[in-house]
Design a protein around this motif. Sequence first.
Motif, mmCIF file in Angstrom:
data_model
loop_
_atom_site.group_PDB
_atom_site.id
_atom_site.type_symbol
_atom_site.label_atom_id
_atom_site.label_comp_id
_atom_site.label_asym_id
_atom_site.label_seq_id
_atom_site.Cartn_x
_atom_site.Cartn_y
_atom_site.Cartn_z
ATOM 1 N N MET A 1 10.053 7.440 -3.642
ATOM 2 C CA MET A 1 8.952 8.159 -4.275
ATOM 3 C C MET A 1 7.825 7.194 -4.637
ATOM 4 S SD MET A 1 10.252 11.251 -4.267
ATOM 5 C CE MET A 1 9.424 12.268 -5.484
ATOM 6 N N LYS A 2 6.655 7.432 -4.078
ATOM 7 C CA LYS A 2 5.496 6.597 -4.370
ATOM 8 C C LYS A 2 4.265 7.482 -4.550
ATOM 9 C CE LYS A 2 7.112 2.629 -1.649
ATOM 10 N NZ LYS A 2 6.803 1.735 -0.491
ATOM 11 N N LYS A 3 3.354 7.030 -5.370
ATOM 12 C CA LYS A 3 2.105 7.765 -5.559
ATOM 13 C C LYS A 3 1.176 7.473 -4.388
ATOM 14 C CE LYS A 3 -1.398 8.981 -8.977
ATOM 15 N NZ LYS A 3 -1.885 8.800 -10.352
ATOM 16 N N VAL B 1 3.129 12.138 -6.272
ATOM 17 C CA VAL B 1 4.253 11.215 -6.148
ATOM 18 C C VAL B 1 5.240 11.854 -5.186
ATOM 19 C CG1 VAL B 1 6.126 10.040 -7.352
ATOM 20 C CG2 VAL B 1 3.907 10.331 -8.482
#
Length: 215
Positions: free
Chosen positions: A68-70, A104
Amino acid sequence: VSDASHELRTPLTSIHGFIEILMRGAAEKPEQKEKALQSMYAESARANKLIEDLLFLAKIDRVPSFEMKKGALGDVILEMEAQLKLLARNRKLEFFVDQKIEAVFDKDKMKQVILNLFYNAVQHTDEDTGVITVSLQKDGGIMLMIADNGTGIAPEHVPHLFDRFYRAETSRSRQSGGAGLGLAITKTIIDSHNGTIEVKSEQGKGSVFIIRLPG
């Protein structure tokens, strides 16, 4: 397990049958050999896809692994434009994507969601008159929609669309190689993103799948 066994048995039985035909002499006849090999290839691809989907679901059920990354979800969608146009063939493809929207998310998993829903739209729209719309907008949170002007879904099927192995149109799904896992996988991914997915559909007019993600 019963559903999975049933789905795997069909392509494996078909492959076994074609092998028998080849062993009985069809291998010596180029036309029959080519037809048998093409059919075996298609059936083995179908079985392989089903096994991959089952392993994916088993892995997520056991230990969900998401990166999970923005990032800009709109950019990811537009990166897929060429691929989606190829899948759409002659169908009209429309994009209404706000590139400023950030979320995200797991990039690879969200790509899989978009492909699953887009392929579903392709399967149920006419190749020449079909219109598929992909939109990403702010609506309190983040709203991703994939809509089509296809055959639509009967009301009695809508509550079960995201159930594993459920197929609203069995014969059509079998012809296209579907085992009723694509939408189940899509929902599992969205659930893991703390989002929701729903479908609104009218027979003869089309369907729209609506995903809402935290904004």
